[in-house]
Enzyme design. Structure first.
Site, PDB file in Angstrom:
ATOM      1  N   TYR A  13       0.827  -1.209   0.000  1.00 49.80           N
ATOM      2  CA  TYR A  13       0.000   0.000   0.000  1.00 49.80           C
ATOM      3  C   TYR A  13       0.862   1.260   0.000  1.00 49.80           C
ATOM      4  N   ASN A  34       7.888  -9.959  -1.751  1.00 53.95           N
ATOM      5  CA  ASN A  34       7.600 -11.408  -1.875  1.00 53.95           C
ATOM      6  C   ASN A  34       6.124 -11.662  -2.190  1.00 53.95           C
ATOM      7  N   SER A  36       3.588 -11.379  -0.445  1.00 51.28           N
ATOM      8  CA  SER A  36       2.803 -12.055   0.618  1.00 51.28           C
ATOM      9  C   SER A  36       1.555 -11.241   0.960  1.00 51.28           C
ATOM     10  N   ASP A  60      12.218 -12.634  -1.113  1.00 48.22           N
ATOM     11  CA  ASP A  60      11.858 -12.497   0.298  1.00 48.22           C
ATOM     12  C   ASP A  60      13.025 -11.829   1.015  1.00 48.22           C
ATOM     13  N   SER A 127       6.155   3.501  13.312  1.00 52.87           N
ATOM     14  CA  SER A 127       4.725   3.701  13.532  1.00 52.87           C
ATOM     15  C   SER A 127       4.483   4.435  14.842  1.00 52.87           C
ATOM     16  N   TYR A 152       3.462  -6.940  17.152  1.00 51.69           N
ATOM     17  CA  TYR A 152       3.732  -6.086  15.982  1.00 51.69           C
ATOM     18  C   TYR A 152       4.371  -4.778  16.443  1.00 51.69           C
ATOM     19  N   LYS A 156       8.387  -2.976  15.910  1.00 52.65           N
ATOM     20  CA  LYS A 156       8.756  -1.632  15.452  1.00 52.65           C
ATOM     21  C   LYS A 156       9.713  -0.978  16.452  1.00 52.65           C
ATOM     22  N   TYR A 180       4.845   6.706  11.163  1.00 53.50           N
ATOM     23  CA  TYR A 180       3.595   7.034  10.481  1.00 53.50           C
ATOM     24  C   TYR A 180       2.449   7.010  11.477  1.00 53.50           C
ATOM     25  N   ASN A 182      -1.895   7.325  10.913  1.00 56.48           N
ATOM     26  CA  ASN A 182      -2.813   6.386  10.245  1.00 56.48           C
ATOM     27  C   ASN A 182      -2.960   6.707   8.752  1.00 56.48           C
ATOM     28  N   ASN A 202      -8.534  -2.536   9.392  1.00 55.02           N
ATOM     29  CA  ASN A 202      -8.461  -1.085   9.569  1.00 55.02           C
ATOM     30  C   ASN A 202      -9.784  -0.410   9.213  1.00 55.02           C
ATOM     31  N   LEU A 203     -10.010   0.750   9.805  1.00 57.16           N
ATOM     32  CA  LEU A 203     -11.285   1.454   9.687  1.00 57.16           C
ATOM     33  C   LEU A 203     -11.663   1.790   8.259  1.00 57.16           C
TER      34      LEU A 203
HETATM   35  P1  NAD Z   1       1.471  -3.694   3.053  1.00 59.87           P
HETATM   36  O1  NAD Z   1       1.253  -5.033   3.646  1.00 59.87           O
HETATM   37  O2  NAD Z   1       0.536  -3.161   2.060  1.00 59.87           O
HETATM   38  O3  NAD Z   1       2.933  -3.645   2.382  1.00 59.87           O
HETATM   39  C1  NAD Z   1       3.997  -4.428   2.885  1.00 59.87           C
HETATM   40  C2  NAD Z   1       4.607  -5.125   1.688  1.00 59.87           C
HETATM   41  O4  NAD Z   1       5.719  -5.876   2.111  1.00 59.87           O
HETATM   42  C3  NAD Z   1       3.637  -6.103   1.009  1.00 59.87           C
HETATM   43  O5  NAD Z   1       3.649  -5.875  -0.372  1.00 59.87           O
HETATM   44  C4  NAD Z   1       4.215  -7.489   1.326  1.00 59.87           C
HETATM   45  O6  NAD Z   1       3.999  -8.396   0.269  1.00 59.87           O
HETATM   46  C5  NAD Z   1       5.688  -7.160   1.499  1.00 59.87           C
HETATM   47  N1  NAD Z   1       6.437  -8.053   2.398  1.00 59.87           N
HETATM   48  C6  NAD Z   1       6.109  -8.442   3.643  1.00 59.87           C
HETATM   49  N2  NAD Z   1       7.079  -9.242   4.142  1.00 59.87           N
HETATM   50  C7  NAD Z   1       8.049  -9.333   3.180  1.00 59.87           C
HETATM   51  C8  NAD Z   1       9.283  -9.993   3.086  1.00 59.87           C
HETATM   52  N3  NAD Z   1       9.742 -10.759   4.072  1.00 59.87           N
HETATM   53  N4  NAD Z   1      10.009  -9.863   1.950  1.00 59.87           N
HETATM   54  C9  NAD Z   1       9.549  -9.106   0.912  1.00 59.87           C
HETATM   55  N5  NAD Z   1       8.371  -8.454   0.940  1.00 59.87           N
HETATM   56  C10 NAD Z   1       7.639  -8.565   2.069  1.00 59.87           C
HETATM   57  O7  NAD Z   1       1.641  -2.684   4.281  1.00 59.87           O
HETATM   58  P2  NAD Z   1       1.697  -1.085   4.285  1.00 59.87           P
HETATM   59  O8  NAD Z   1       0.444  -0.603   4.924  1.00 59.87           O
HETATM   60  O9  NAD Z   1       2.114  -0.577   2.962  1.00 59.87           O
HETATM   61  O10 NAD Z   1       2.891  -0.839   5.352  1.00 59.87           O
HETATM   62  C11 NAD Z   1       4.201  -0.669   4.896  1.00 59.87           C
HETATM   63  C12 NAD Z   1       5.074  -0.467   6.117  1.00 59.87           C
HETATM   64  O11 NAD Z   1       4.574   0.633   6.887  1.00 59.87           O
HETATM   65  C13 NAD Z   1       5.094  -1.664   7.068  1.00 59.87           C
HETATM   66  O12 NAD Z   1       6.409  -1.786   7.593  1.00 59.87           O
HETATM   67  C14 NAD Z   1       4.135  -1.251   8.181  1.00 59.87           C
HETATM   68  O13 NAD Z   1       4.473  -1.865   9.408  1.00 59.87           O
HETATM   69  C15 NAD Z   1       4.373   0.227   8.236  1.00 59.87           C
HETATM   70  N6  NAD Z   1       3.240   0.973   8.779  1.00 59.87           N
HETATM   71  C16 NAD Z   1       2.002   0.844   8.207  1.00 59.87           C
HETATM   72  C17 NAD Z   1       0.928   1.561   8.743  1.00 59.87           C
HETATM   73  C18 NAD Z   1      -0.455   1.411   8.163  1.00 59.87           C
HETATM   74  O14 NAD Z   1      -1.420   1.788   8.840  1.00 59.87           O
HETATM   75  N7  NAD Z   1      -0.589   0.911   6.961  1.00 59.87           N
HETATM   76  C19 NAD Z   1       1.122   2.417   9.829  1.00 59.87           C
HETATM   77  C20 NAD Z   1       2.415   2.530  10.365  1.00 59.87           C
HETATM   78  C21 NAD Z   1       3.474   1.803   9.823  1.00 59.87           C
HETATM   79  C1  WQD Z   2      -8.760   3.238  13.760  1.00 58.59           C
HETATM   80  C2  WQD Z   2      -9.920   3.520  14.671  1.00 58.59           C
HETATM   81  C3  WQD Z   2     -10.728   1.636  15.919  1.00 58.59           C
HETATM   82  C4  WQD Z   2     -12.203  -0.623  12.498  1.00 58.59           C
HETATM   83  C5  WQD Z   2      -3.619   0.272  13.390  1.00 58.59           C
HETATM   84  C6  WQD Z   2      -2.375  -0.307  13.994  1.00 58.59           C
HETATM   85  C7  WQD Z   2      -1.212   0.632  13.767  1.00 58.59           C
HETATM   86  C8  WQD Z   2      -1.101   0.956  12.289  1.00 58.59           C
HETATM   87  C9  WQD Z   2      -2.403   1.539  11.780  1.00 58.59           C
HETATM   88  C10 WQD Z   2       0.513  -0.530  11.309  1.00 58.59           C
HETATM   89  C11 WQD Z   2      -9.796   2.827  16.030  1.00 58.59           C
HETATM   90  C12 WQD Z   2     -11.785   2.142  14.946  1.00 58.59           C
HETATM   91  C13 WQD Z   2     -11.620   0.336  13.287  1.00 58.59           C
HETATM   92  C14 WQD Z   2     -13.598  -0.848  12.568  1.00 58.59           C
HETATM   93  C15 WQD Z   2     -13.766   0.882  14.214  1.00 58.59           C
HETATM   94  N1  WQD Z   2      -0.769  -0.192  11.512  1.00 58.59           N
HETATM   95  N2  WQD Z   2     -12.394   1.072  14.126  1.00 58.59           N
HETATM   96  N3  WQD Z   2     -14.336  -0.081  13.430  1.00 58.59           N
HETATM   97  O1  WQD Z   2      -5.933   0.709  15.366  1.00 58.59           O
HETATM   98  O2  WQD Z   2      -5.399   3.189  14.999  1.00 58.59           O
HETATM   99  O3  WQD Z   2      -3.908   1.468  14.062  1.00 58.59           O
HETATM  100  O4  WQD Z   2      -3.426   0.548  12.008  1.00 58.59           O
HETATM  101  O5  WQD Z   2       1.485   0.022  11.686  1.00 58.59           O
HETATM  102  O6  WQD Z   2      -0.033   0.013  14.213  1.00 58.59           O
HETATM  103  O7  WQD Z   2      -2.572  -0.429  15.385  1.00 58.59           O
HETATM  104  O8  WQD Z   2      -6.150   1.783  13.069  1.00 58.59           O
HETATM  105  O9  WQD Z   2      -7.872   1.634  11.333  1.00 58.59           O
HETATM  106  O10 WQD Z   2      -7.601  -0.328  12.928  1.00 58.59           O
HETATM  107  O11 WQD Z   2      -8.599   1.809  13.748  1.00 58.59           O
HETATM  108  O12 WQD Z   2     -14.443   1.550  14.999  1.00 58.59           O
HETATM  109  O13 WQD Z   2     -14.202  -1.731  11.869  1.00 58.59           O
HETATM  110  O14 WQD Z   2     -11.114   3.006  14.068  1.00 58.59           O
HETATM  111  O15 WQD Z   2     -11.320   1.313  17.162  1.00 58.59           O
HETATM  112  O16 WQD Z   2     -10.298   3.701  17.014  1.00 58.59           O
HETATM  113  P1  WQD Z   2      -5.413   1.787  14.500  1.00 58.59           P
HETATM  114  P2  WQD Z   2      -7.572   1.146  12.693  1.00 58.59           P
END
Ligand code: NAD
Ligand code: WQD
Length: 344
Positions: A13, A34, A36, A60, A127, A152, A156, A180, A182, A202-203
Site C-alpha cells: 500500500y 515477496n 505475501s 523475500d 509507527s 507487531y 517496530k 507514520y 494512520n 483497519n477502519l
Molecule cells: P502492506 O502489507 O501493504 O505492504 C507491505 C509489503 O511488504 C507487502 O507488499 C508485502 O507483500 C511485502 N512483504 C512483507 N514481508 C516481506 C518480506 N519478508 N520480503 C519481501 N516483501 C515482504 O503494508 P503497508 O500498509 O504498505 O505498510 C508498509 C510499512 O509501513 C510496514 O512496515 C508497516 O508496518 C508500516 N506501517 C504501516 C501503517 C499502516 O497503517 N498501513 C502504519 C504505520 C506503519
Molecule cells: C482506527 C480507529 C478503531 C475498524 C492500526 C495499527 C497501527 C497501524 C495503523 C501498522 C480505532 C476504529 C476500526 C472498525 C472501528 N498499523 N475502528 N471499526 O488501530 O489506529 O492502528 O493501524 O502500523 O499500528 O494499530 O487503526 O484503522 O484499525 O482503527 O471503529 O471496523 O477506528 O477502534 O479507534 P489503528 P484502525
C-alpha cells in the site's frame, strides 16, 4: 545519472505510492517484494501512472543470499526504503514468532548488506504505535516509548533500537525513522490503493467496503471513551502526503543534509479526527450514506493519539495538507474502481 533506490515492500500500500513519488522525482527504483500481501499487477499500475516501469524482483527479504544477489544485479544502489513487514496487529498476537522473524530478520539482512554494497542510507517504516497511549497530546518525537501493546508494535520498537545500535557501532550507514500515524486514501488516479487481504482490520477499508455493500454494517468500536463524541481519535494522513515525506527524507540522505546519523520524524497531519467524525466526513464528501452501529470497544485500542508534526514540517519542509474529505473521496474512488474491475 539517476540515483538507484531499493524499495522493499514496494508493491504494498504505502510502498507503491512512494515508488510513484520517487519516480516523479527522478529516482530509479528497484522494488523487492515477496507478494505475501500484494499483487505483481501493482507494477503495471505504477507504470501506467508514471510512464516508467520500476524494476521488480520477487524476493523475500528473509532470504539473505537472494537479497545479496539483488544488490549485485543492480550495482550502485545508494538508498533503501524498507516497507516490507507483516503489519496486522491482531495477527501478531496469534503468530508472534512469524512477526518477530519477518520484521526483525528482514531488517537485519538489509543492515548487514548495506556496507557490503556501499549503500549510504536507509529509511525505516516505523509507527506511532511505539508511543502507545501518550501522556501528552499532540505527541512529539521526544515522547517516551511505552511497552508495546502487541508483538507487531514491539517489532517496530526493536527495529528502531537495532538501527540505532548498528549506527552507534560505527557501521558506515545513516538512517531516518519515519513514525507514520494512520495512512488512508488512494492515489488520485485510483490505479493504486489499499487492498487488504480478507476482512479489513483497519477502519477506512472496512468503511468503504461497507459503503460498497461488500460488508453489511460498520461497527464503531465504542463511543464511551473520554473524547468529545466518545469515539476514538486518530491522526489520519493521506497516503500520497506520506509518500512525499519519503522522497524528501531520501533527498536529505542523498544530499548529506542529516544533522544526526539517526533521525526520527512524526509523519502525521497534527489533526485528531474521531471515528464518528470520519464517518460523517465520508458521507458529506461522497454523498454516500453509511450503515453503522455502535458496538463494544476493541481490545488493545488506545483512546486518542495525534501527531505534533512540527519537527518534520520545519526540518524537512514537509506538511500533510490534504483534507480528510479529499482523502476519503480518494478512498471511495479506489473502492469504486475495484468494483468496476471486478477485483472486489
Ligand atoms: P502492506 O502489507 O501493504 O505492504 C507491505 C509489503 O511488504 C507487502 O507488499 C508485502 O507483500 C511485502 N512483504 C512483507 N514481508 C516481506 C518480506 N519478508 N520480503 C519481501 N516483501 C515482504 O503494508 P503497508 O500498509 O504498505 O505498510 C508498509 C510499512 O509501513 C510496514 O512496515 C508497516 O508496518 C508500516 N506501517 C504501516 C501503517 C499502516 O497503517 N498501513 C502504519 C504505520 C506503519
Ligand atoms: C482506527 C480507529 C478503531 C475498524 C492500526 C495499527 C497501527 C497501524 C495503523 C501498522 C480505532 C476504529 C476500526 C472498525 C472501528 N498499523 N475502528 N471499526 O488501530 O489506529 O492502528 O493501524 O502500523 O499500528 O494499530 O487503526 O484503522 O484499525 O482503527 O471503529 O471496523 O477506528 O477502534 O479507534 P489503528 P484502525
Amino acid at each position: 545519472m539517476k540515483k538507484r533506490i531499493l524499495v522493499t515492500g514496494g508493491t504494498g500500500y504505502i510502498g507503491s505510492h512512494t515508488v510513484v513519488e520517487l519516480q516523479n522525482n527522478g529516482y530509479e527504483v528497484i522494488i523487492v517484494d515477496n507478494l505475501s500481501n500484494s499483487r505483481a499487477e501493482v507494477v503495471d499500475s505504477i507504470e501506467k501512472i508514471t510512464g516508467i516501469r520500476p524494476a521488480f524482483e520477487k524476493v523475500d527479504c528473509l532470504d539473505y543470499a537472494g537479497m545479496d544477489a539483488v544488490f549485485s544485479k543492480y550495482p550502485g544502489i545508494k538508498g533503501i526504503i524498507h516497507f516490507a513487514a507483516s503489519k496486522a496487529v491482531g495477527e501478531s498476537v496469534q503468530k508472534p514468532l512469524l512477526y518477530y522473524r519477518n520484521n526483525l530478520v528482514s531488517l537485519i539482512n538489509l543492515l548487514e548488506l548495506m556496507p557490503k554494497h556501499e549503500v549510504e542510507g536507509i529509511i525505516f517504516s516505523s509507527s506511532c504505535t511505539v508511543y502507545g497511549q501518550p501522556d501528552k497530546l499532540p505527541v512529539t518525537e521526544q515522547a517516551p516509548i511505552k511497552k508495546a501493546e502487541s508483538p507487531y508494535g514491539n517489532t517496530k520498537q526493536i527495529n528502531e533500537e537495532i538501527i540505532r545500535d548498528t549506527v552507534a557501532s560505527g557501521a558506515p550507514i545513516q538512517a531516518i525513522l519515519l513514525r507514520y500515524f494512520n495512512p488512508i486514501g488512494a492515489h488520485p488516479t485510483a490505479l493504486i490503493g489499499e487492498l487488504p487481504n480478507g476482512v479489513p482490520q483497519n477502519l477506512v477499508p472496512y468503511l468503504t467496503q461497507t459503503a460498497m455493500g461488500i460488508r453489511e454494517k460498520l461497527s464503531v468500536f465504542g463511543d464511551d471513551y473520554n473524547t468529545p463524541d466518545g469515539s476514538c481519535i486518530r491522526d489520519y494522513i493521506y497516503v500520497v502526503d506520506l509518500a512525499k515525506a519519503h522522497v524528501i527524507a531520501m533527498n536529505r540522505i542523498m544530499d548529506k543534509k542529516q544533522k544526526e546519523k539517526v533521525e526520527v520524524f512524526n509523519i502525521g497531519t497534527g489533526r485528531g479526527v474521531s471515528v464518528l467524525e470520519l464517518i460523517h466526513a465520508f458521507e458529506s464528501a461522497t454523498g454516500v450514506k453509511l450503515n453503522y452501529q455502535i458496538t463494544g470497544r476493541r481490545a488493545g485500542d488506545i483512546e486518542q493519539v495525534w501527531a505534533d508534526p512540527s519537527f518534520a514540517n520545519n526540518e524537512l519542509g514537509w506538511k500533510a495538507d490534504t483534507t480528510i474529505e479529499e482523502t476519503l473521496r480518494s478512498a471511495w474512488n479506489w473502492q469504486v474502481k475495484l468494483r468496476e474491475e471486478g477485483i472486489q
